[in-house]
Design a protein around this motif. Structure first.
Motif, PDB file in Angstrom:
ATOM      1  N   ALA A 140      12.542 -16.315  -8.039  1.00 33.60           N
ATOM      2  CA  ALA A 140      11.898 -16.161  -9.484  1.00 33.60           C
ATOM      3  C   ALA A 140      10.513 -17.002  -9.649  1.00 33.60           C
ATOM      4  O   ALA A 140       9.436 -16.693 -10.199  1.00 33.60           O
ATOM      5  N   GLY A 141      10.607 -18.205  -8.968  1.00 31.17           N
ATOM      6  CA  GLY A 141       9.257 -19.061  -9.003  1.00 31.17           C
ATOM      7  C   GLY A 141       8.231 -18.194  -8.191  1.00 31.17           C
ATOM      8  O   GLY A 141       7.094 -18.199  -8.761  1.00 31.17           O
ATOM      9  N   LEU A 142       8.471 -17.652  -7.144  1.00 33.43           N
ATOM     10  CA  LEU A 142       7.368 -16.761  -6.409  1.00 33.43           C
ATOM     11  C   LEU A 142       6.959 -15.746  -7.349  1.00 33.43           C
ATOM     12  O   LEU A 142       5.821 -15.420  -7.289  1.00 33.43           O
ATOM     13  N   PHE A 143       7.839 -15.056  -8.003  1.00 36.46           N
ATOM     14  CA  PHE A 143       7.565 -14.038  -9.034  1.00 36.46           C
ATOM     15  C   PHE A 143       6.423 -14.506 -10.003  1.00 36.46           C
ATOM     16  O   PHE A 143       5.598 -13.834 -10.305  1.00 36.46           O
ATOM     17  N   PHE A 144       6.907 -15.720 -10.625  1.00 33.67           N
ATOM     18  CA  PHE A 144       6.141 -16.512 -11.457  1.00 33.67           C
ATOM     19  C   PHE A 144       4.712 -16.734 -11.042  1.00 33.67           C
ATOM     20  O   PHE A 144       3.712 -16.595 -11.708  1.00 33.67           O
ATOM     21  N   ALA A 145       4.683 -17.283  -9.829  1.00 33.01           N
ATOM     22  CA  ALA A 145       3.401 -17.564  -9.353  1.00 33.01           C
ATOM     23  C   ALA A 145       2.468 -16.409  -9.077  1.00 33.01           C
ATOM     24  O   ALA A 145       1.409 -16.650  -9.264  1.00 33.01           O
ATOM     25  N   VAL A 146       3.211 -15.404  -8.318  1.00 30.28           N
ATOM     26  CA  VAL A 146       2.291 -14.216  -8.414  1.00 30.28           C
ATOM     27  C   VAL A 146       1.534 -13.861  -9.853  1.00 30.28           C
ATOM     28  O   VAL A 146       0.645 -13.455  -9.818  1.00 30.28           O
ATOM     29  N   ALA A 147       2.382 -13.647 -10.714  1.00 26.48           N
ATOM     30  CA  ALA A 147       1.803 -13.261 -12.165  1.00 26.48           C
ATOM     31  C   ALA A 147       0.784 -14.262 -12.634  1.00 26.48           C
ATOM     32  O   ALA A 147      -0.317 -14.025 -13.044  1.00 26.48           O
ATOM     33  N   SER A 148       1.024 -15.740 -12.165  1.00 25.79           N
ATOM     34  CA  SER A 148       0.181 -16.656 -12.729  1.00 25.79           C
ATOM     35  C   SER A 148      -1.030 -16.768 -12.012  1.00 25.79           C
ATOM     36  O   SER A 148      -2.071 -16.726 -12.523  1.00 25.79           O
ATOM     37  N   VAL A 149      -1.133 -16.590 -10.821  1.00 21.22           N
ATOM     38  CA  VAL A 149      -2.043 -16.409  -9.862  1.00 21.22           C
ATOM     39  C   VAL A 149      -3.138 -15.272 -10.051  1.00 21.22           C
ATOM     40  O   VAL A 149      -4.352 -15.490 -10.367  1.00 21.22           O
ATOM     41  N   VAL A 150      -2.590 -14.045 -10.473  1.00 21.92           N
ATOM     42  CA  VAL A 150      -3.129 -12.892 -10.808  1.00 21.92           C
ATOM     43  C   VAL A 150      -3.952 -13.206 -12.036  1.00 21.92           C
ATOM     44  O   VAL A 150      -5.188 -12.816 -12.258  1.00 21.92           O
ATOM     45  N   LEU A 151      -3.243 -13.905 -13.032  1.00 27.83           N
ATOM     46  CA  LEU A 151      -3.801 -13.941 -14.347  1.00 27.83           C
ATOM     47  C   LEU A 151      -4.957 -14.983 -14.259  1.00 27.83           C
ATOM     48  O   LEU A 151      -6.031 -14.632 -14.861  1.00 27.83           O
ATOM     49  N   VAL A 152      -4.683 -15.941 -13.679  1.00 34.07           N
ATOM     50  CA  VAL A 152      -5.988 -17.197 -13.563  1.00 34.07           C
ATOM     51  C   VAL A 152      -6.942 -16.679 -12.951  1.00 34.07           C
ATOM     52  O   VAL A 152      -8.285 -16.622 -13.455  1.00 34.07           O
ATOM     53  N   THR A 153      -6.728 -15.768 -11.872  1.00 35.02           N
ATOM     54  CA  THR A 153      -8.004 -15.112 -11.008  1.00 35.02           C
ATOM     55  C   THR A 153      -8.625 -14.104 -11.866  1.00 35.02           C
ATOM     56  O   THR A 153      -9.874 -14.221 -11.986  1.00 35.02           O
ATOM     57  N   LYS A 154      -8.026 -13.309 -12.604  1.00 34.94           N
ATOM     58  CA  LYS A 154      -8.465 -12.350 -13.658  1.00 34.94           C
ATOM     59  C   LYS A 154      -9.347 -13.103 -14.590  1.00 34.94           C
ATOM     60  O   LYS A 154     -10.558 -12.489 -14.978  1.00 34.94           O
ATOM     61  N   VAL A 155      -8.872 -14.150 -15.231  1.00 35.11           N
ATOM     62  CA  VAL A 155      -9.620 -14.826 -16.410  1.00 35.11           C
ATOM     63  C   VAL A 155     -10.852 -15.446 -15.843  1.00 35.11           C
ATOM     64  O   VAL A 155     -11.756 -15.441 -16.361  1.00 35.11           O
ATOM     65  N   ARG A 156     -10.776 -16.082 -14.648  1.00 38.56           N
ATOM     66  CA  ARG A 156     -11.914 -16.497 -14.000  1.00 38.56           C
ATOM     67  C   ARG A 156     -13.004 -15.631 -13.652  1.00 38.56           C
ATOM     68  O   ARG A 156     -14.104 -15.621 -14.258  1.00 38.56           O
TER      69      ARG A 156
END
Length: 189
Positions: A155-171
Motif C-alpha cells: 500500500a505504501g508503494l501504491f501511495f508513493a506512485v500516486a504521490s510522485v506522479v502528482l508532485v511531478t505533474k504539479v511541478r
C-alpha cells in the motif's frame, strides 16, 4: 502487483492495475497538455485554458486522489484491514488453497494465521493434527503480523506512485504555467 498476487494479499487486482496505469496515463497525456499550453501562448486571443485541458487535469487529479486515498486505507492499521486479512486467509483455508497458504508461510517463515495452529498448512485431517506445520518446520511465529506488514508495504508503494506522479505533474504544470504567463506578458507589451 506480482507481490500482491503472489502473497494473496486482500488488495484488489483492479486497484493494482489502475495504480500501474497511473504513471503511464500521465506520461501519455503530458505531451497533449504541453501542446495545448503552447498553442495558448501562440494564440493570445484565447488566453484561457481550453475545456479539454481543464477536464484532462481534473480527471487526472481525481484519479490520483482516489489511488492515494485507497492506498492509505490499506496502509493505516485498522480493524477493517485486519478483518480483510482474516477473511482472505479464511477463504484460502476453506478452499484448501495449499499453494497460497504454503507460499505465505514459507515467505514469512511462519505457521497459521493468528496462532501457530490457526488454519495452518498442512491442513488438519485424519492423520494430520493442527500443529503439523510447527512439528515439520519448527517455526515459532504466526503469519498475521508479517502478512499485514506486507500489505502495508505494498500500500505504501501504491501511495508513493500516486504521490510522485502528482508532485511531478504539479511541478511540470507550474513550469508550463509560468512559461504560459510569461508568453502572455511578452505578447501584450
Amino acid at each position: 502487483t506480482t507481490r500482491t498476487l503472489s502473497l494473496s494479499l486482500p488488495i484488489p487486482f483492479a486497484f493494482c492495475f489502475f495504480t500501474i496505469l497511473l504513471p503511464l496515463l500521465t506520461g501519455f497525456s503530458a505531451q497533449p497538455i504541453h501542446s495545448l499550453l503552447n498553442s495558448q501562448v501562440a494564440s493570445l486571443a484565447r488566453s484561457r485554458p481550453t475545456c479539454f485541458l481543464i477536464l484532462l487535469l481534473a480527471f487526472q487529479l481525481i484519479y490520483e486522489t482516489v489511488i492515494a486515498t485507497v492506498s492509505l486505507t490499506y496502509l493505516v492499521p485498522s480493524a477493517s484491514n485486519t478483518c480483510g486479512l482474516n477473511e482472505q486467509w479464511r477463504d484460502l483455508f476453506r478452499n484448501k488453497n495449499e499453494v497460497a497458504i504454503r507460499r505465505i508461510q514459507d515467505r514469512f517463515n511462519c505457521c497459521g494465521f493468528n496462532s501457530l495452529s490457526d488454519m495452518a498448512w498442512p491442513f488438519p485431517g485424519r492423520r494430520v493434527n493442527a500443529t503439523a506445520c510447527v512439528e515439520i518446520t519448527q517455526r515459532t511465529r504466526s503469519c498475521a503480523v508479517p502478512w499485514r506488514q506486507a500489505e502495508q508495504v505494498n500500500a505504501g508503494l501504491f501511495f508513493a506512485v500516486a504521490s510522485v506522479v502528482l508532485v511531478t505533474k504539479v511541478r511540470h504544470f507550474c513550469n508550463e504555467t509560468s512559461r504560459y504567463t510569461m508568453g502572455l506578458t511578452i505578447g501584450s507589451s
